[in-house]
Design a protein around this motif. Sequence first.
Motif, PDB file in Angstrom:
ATOM      1  N   LYS A 204       0.809  -1.222   0.000  1.00  0.00           N
ATOM      2  CA  LYS A 204       0.000   0.000   0.000  1.00  0.00           C
ATOM      3  C   LYS A 204       0.839   1.268   0.000  1.00  0.00           C
ATOM      4  O   LYS A 204       0.339   2.340  -0.334  1.00  0.00           O
ATOM      5  CB  LYS A 204      -0.932   0.013   1.204  1.00  0.00           C
ATOM      6  CG  LYS A 204      -0.198   0.071   2.538  1.00  0.00           C
ATOM      7  CD  LYS A 204      -1.170   0.063   3.706  1.00  0.00           C
ATOM      8  CE  LYS A 204      -0.416   0.157   5.042  1.00  0.00           C
ATOM      9  NZ  LYS A 204      -1.325   0.155   6.192  1.00  0.00           N
ATOM     10  N   ASP A 205       2.129   1.160   0.389  1.00  0.00           N
ATOM     11  CA  ASP A 205       3.018   2.315   0.344  1.00  0.00           C
ATOM     12  C   ASP A 205       4.466   1.848   0.378  1.00  0.00           C
ATOM     13  O   ASP A 205       4.743   0.646   0.493  1.00  0.00           O
ATOM     14  CB  ASP A 205       2.736   3.316   1.484  1.00  0.00           C
ATOM     15  CG  ASP A 205       2.832   2.693   2.869  1.00  0.00           C
ATOM     16  OD1 ASP A 205       3.726   1.831   3.091  1.00  0.00           O
ATOM     17  OD2 ASP A 205       2.024   3.053   3.746  1.00  0.00           O
ATOM     18  N   ALA A 206       5.391   2.802   0.275  1.00  0.00           N
ATOM     19  CA  ALA A 206       6.813   2.462   0.182  1.00  0.00           C
ATOM     20  C   ALA A 206       7.310   1.731   1.417  1.00  0.00           C
ATOM     21  O   ALA A 206       8.125   0.799   1.319  1.00  0.00           O
ATOM     22  CB  ALA A 206       7.634   3.733  -0.050  1.00  0.00           C
ATOM     23  N   ARG A 207       6.829   2.133   2.595  1.00  0.00           N
ATOM     24  CA  ARG A 207       7.303   1.500   3.825  1.00  0.00           C
ATOM     25  C   ARG A 207       6.852   0.054   3.927  1.00  0.00           C
ATOM     26  O   ARG A 207       7.553  -0.781   4.488  1.00  0.00           O
ATOM     27  CB  ARG A 207       6.827   2.299   5.043  1.00  0.00           C
ATOM     28  CG  ARG A 207       7.301   3.751   5.082  1.00  0.00           C
ATOM     29  CD  ARG A 207       8.828   3.873   4.936  1.00  0.00           C
ATOM     30  NE  ARG A 207       9.512   3.380   6.090  1.00  0.00           N
ATOM     31  CZ  ARG A 207       9.960   4.146   7.088  1.00  0.00           C
ATOM     32  NH1 ARG A 207       9.793   5.450   7.033  1.00  0.00           N
ATOM     33  NH2 ARG A 207      10.582   3.616   8.113  1.00  0.00           N
ATOM     34  N   GLN A 208       5.695  -0.258   3.381  1.00  0.00           N
ATOM     35  CA  GLN A 208       5.227  -1.637   3.438  1.00  0.00           C
ATOM     36  C   GLN A 208       6.027  -2.535   2.507  1.00  0.00           C
ATOM     37  O   GLN A 208       6.247  -3.713   2.807  1.00  0.00           O
ATOM     38  CB  GLN A 208       3.739  -1.728   3.091  1.00  0.00           C
ATOM     39  CG  GLN A 208       3.157  -3.114   3.375  1.00  0.00           C
ATOM     40  CD  GLN A 208       1.663  -3.181   3.178  1.00  0.00           C
ATOM     41  OE1 GLN A 208       1.167  -2.914   2.084  1.00  0.00           O
ATOM     42  NE2 GLN A 208       0.923  -3.540   4.222  1.00  0.00           N
ATOM     43  N   VAL A 209       6.492  -1.992   1.376  1.00  0.00           N
ATOM     44  CA  VAL A 209       7.369  -2.780   0.498  1.00  0.00           C
ATOM     45  C   VAL A 209       8.613  -3.205   1.276  1.00  0.00           C
ATOM     46  O   VAL A 209       9.005  -4.382   1.269  1.00  0.00           O
ATOM     47  CB  VAL A 209       7.783  -1.983  -0.755  1.00  0.00           C
ATOM     48  CG1 VAL A 209       8.674  -2.857  -1.651  1.00  0.00           C
ATOM     49  CG2 VAL A 209       6.566  -1.512  -1.534  1.00  0.00           C
ATOM     50  N   LEU A 210       9.227  -2.255   1.962  1.00  0.00           N
ATOM     51  CA  LEU A 210      10.414  -2.558   2.766  1.00  0.00           C
ATOM     52  C   LEU A 210      10.091  -3.572   3.850  1.00  0.00           C
ATOM     53  O   LEU A 210      10.876  -4.497   4.103  1.00  0.00           O
ATOM     54  CB  LEU A 210      10.955  -1.276   3.394  1.00  0.00           C
ATOM     55  CG  LEU A 210      12.170  -1.422   4.320  1.00  0.00           C
ATOM     56  CD1 LEU A 210      13.361  -2.002   3.561  1.00  0.00           C
ATOM     57  CD2 LEU A 210      12.535  -0.078   4.940  1.00  0.00           C
ATOM     58  N   SER A 211       8.930  -3.443   4.474  1.00  0.00           N
ATOM     59  CA  SER A 211       8.520  -4.369   5.528  1.00  0.00           C
ATOM     60  C   SER A 211       8.393  -5.788   4.998  1.00  0.00           C
ATOM     61  O   SER A 211       8.802  -6.747   5.661  1.00  0.00           O
ATOM     62  CB  SER A 211       7.187  -3.912   6.134  1.00  0.00           C
ATOM     63  OG  SER A 211       6.720  -4.838   7.098  1.00  0.00           O
ATOM     64  N   TYR A 212       7.827  -5.953   3.805  1.00  0.00           N
ATOM     65  CA  TYR A 212       7.703  -7.282   3.203  1.00  0.00           C
ATOM     66  C   TYR A 212       9.075  -7.920   2.997  1.00  0.00           C
ATOM     67  O   TYR A 212       9.267  -9.129   3.212  1.00  0.00           O
ATOM     68  CB  TYR A 212       6.982  -7.191   1.850  1.00  0.00           C
ATOM     69  CG  TYR A 212       5.484  -7.031   1.927  1.00  0.00           C
ATOM     70  CD1 TYR A 212       4.754  -7.560   2.994  1.00  0.00           C
ATOM     71  CD2 TYR A 212       4.784  -6.347   0.931  1.00  0.00           C
ATOM     72  CE1 TYR A 212       3.368  -7.417   3.055  1.00  0.00           C
ATOM     73  CE2 TYR A 212       3.406  -6.193   0.988  1.00  0.00           C
ATOM     74  CZ  TYR A 212       2.709  -6.724   2.058  1.00  0.00           C
ATOM     75  OH  TYR A 212       1.336  -6.583   2.113  1.00  0.00           O
ATOM     76  N   ILE A 213      10.045  -7.112   2.584  1.00  0.00           N
ATOM     77  CA  ILE A 213      11.392  -7.632   2.345  1.00  0.00           C
ATOM     78  C   ILE A 213      12.067  -7.999   3.662  1.00  0.00           C
ATOM     79  O   ILE A 213      12.609  -9.100   3.810  1.00  0.00           O
ATOM     80  CB  ILE A 213      12.248  -6.594   1.585  1.00  0.00           C
ATOM     81  CG1 ILE A 213      11.606  -6.237   0.253  1.00  0.00           C
ATOM     82  CG2 ILE A 213      13.668  -7.128   1.357  1.00  0.00           C
ATOM     83  CD1 ILE A 213      12.241  -5.045  -0.442  1.00  0.00           C
ATOM     84  N   GLU A 214      12.041  -7.086   4.618  1.00  0.00           N
ATOM     85  CA  GLU A 214      12.733  -7.304   5.886  1.00  0.00           C
ATOM     86  C   GLU A 214      12.125  -8.451   6.686  1.00  0.00           C
ATOM     87  O   GLU A 214      12.840  -9.144   7.419  1.00  0.00           O
ATOM     88  CB  GLU A 214      12.711  -6.020   6.717  1.00  0.00           C
ATOM     89  CG  GLU A 214      13.557  -4.899   6.146  1.00  0.00           C
ATOM     90  CD  GLU A 214      13.571  -3.668   7.037  1.00  0.00           C
ATOM     91  OE1 GLU A 214      14.639  -3.031   7.151  1.00  0.00           O
ATOM     92  OE2 GLU A 214      12.528  -3.352   7.636  1.00  0.00           O
ATOM     93  N   SER A 215      10.832  -8.667   6.564  1.00  0.00           N
ATOM     94  CA  SER A 215      10.162  -9.724   7.325  1.00  0.00           C
ATOM     95  C   SER A 215      10.311 -11.095   6.683  1.00  0.00           C
ATOM     96  O   SER A 215       9.956 -12.112   7.286  1.00  0.00           O
ATOM     97  CB  SER A 215       8.669  -9.391   7.470  1.00  0.00           C
ATOM     98  OG  SER A 215       8.027  -9.416   6.197  1.00  0.00           O
ATOM     99  N   GLY A 216      10.830 -11.137   5.448  1.00  0.00           N
ATOM    100  CA  GLY A 216      10.968 -12.408   4.755  1.00  0.00           C
ATOM    101  C   GLY A 216       9.725 -12.822   3.993  1.00  0.00           C
ATOM    102  O   GLY A 216       9.679 -13.911   3.411  1.00  0.00           O
ATOM    103  N   ASN A 217       8.707 -11.968   3.971  1.00  0.00           N
ATOM    104  CA  ASN A 217       7.506 -12.278   3.195  1.00  0.00           C
ATOM    105  C   ASN A 217       7.758 -12.144   1.694  1.00  0.00           C
ATOM    106  O   ASN A 217       6.930 -12.569   0.891  1.00  0.00           O
ATOM    107  CB  ASN A 217       6.356 -11.353   3.609  1.00  0.00           C
ATOM    108  CG  ASN A 217       5.802 -11.707   4.980  1.00  0.00           C
ATOM    109  OD1 ASN A 217       5.650 -12.878   5.304  1.00  0.00           O
ATOM    110  ND2 ASN A 217       5.521 -10.701   5.789  1.00  0.00           N
ATOM    111  N   ALA A 218       8.862 -11.522   1.347  1.00  0.00           N
ATOM    112  CA  ALA A 218       9.271 -11.427  -0.054  1.00  0.00           C
ATOM    113  C   ALA A 218      10.762 -11.720  -0.150  1.00  0.00           C
ATOM    114  O   ALA A 218      11.540 -11.332   0.731  1.00  0.00           O
ATOM    115  CB  ALA A 218       8.976 -10.038  -0.610  1.00  0.00           C
ATOM    116  N   GLU A 219      11.156 -12.415  -1.207  1.00  0.00           N
ATOM    117  CA  GLU A 219      12.572 -12.733  -1.399  1.00  0.00           C
ATOM    118  C   GLU A 219      13.363 -11.474  -1.710  1.00  0.00           C
ATOM    119  O   GLU A 219      14.508 -11.310  -1.292  1.00  0.00           O
ATOM    120  CB  GLU A 219      12.730 -13.742  -2.534  1.00  0.00           C
ATOM    121  CG  GLU A 219      14.173 -14.116  -2.818  1.00  0.00           C
ATOM    122  CD  GLU A 219      14.321 -15.005  -4.040  1.00  0.00           C
ATOM    123  OE1 GLU A 219      15.461 -15.378  -4.361  1.00  0.00           O
ATOM    124  OE2 GLU A 219      13.297 -15.313  -4.691  1.00  0.00           O
TER     125      GLU A 219
END
Length: 258
Positions: free
Chosen positions: A168-183
Amino acid sequence: MSKIMLMLSAALLLSACGETTADSSKELLISSASSLTDVMLSAEKAFNQTHPDVEVAFNFGSSSKLRNQIEQGAPVDLFLSASAQDVEMLKKDGLVQEQTIQNFAENRLVLASVDQIEETDPVQMLKHSSGVVAVGEPESVPVGFYTKEVLSRMGIWNALAGKLIFAKDARQVLSYIESGNAEMGVIYSSDAARSPNLQTAIELPLDGLEIVYPAAIMEGTNNKEAAKAFVEFLMSEEGQELLEEYGFVPVEGAQPDA
């Protein structure tokens, strides 16, 4: 006697209400793109060193969401957008003071991961990715629009169908990466610069595409001078150095402190 006391009490109450209204006018309401969150909180502290009487209140979110709020009548004095298009739309509706629109920062895009990846070609990284790739929603989030545009120019966007997770925004993209939800995922270079968890961050070619952050003062603001002062701080030497410290790119034409 009681009637006189009642009248005095009413007068005092009205007076107090008037003082509250006057004091509240010093609050500067800023709607700001979520990718600016960290740097704006630092900018607020620095700004208050020279403007201690101005109370700054931020509302962070995606630029398109903030624009929608402004269109619906949300009280805002200053809009700090990650999208020139959203500011342009507000200008067409007569909601911003056109002469106040000014770019105060630029950004870049990087392909990032918490894993150490030896491959340095972003196209090959994406092609060989076996996991989820995080990106911003292209239709509603500036970072998503920029991502789709860049990856389309690189000829890889369509090949990623089925691999993408949208944020939904730039910070959530980073969150997906850092949490491992995205490679891996595509984020702003400013977000990558402040994250201690990323092991890989490869800049993507913009090929003339500009990622600019415009500031615009609202047409109906009662705090134009405070809003103007905040923008002047961002454009000052101190403000530009602060933005650069947080991974943003300074803009041409910024004025040094007097």
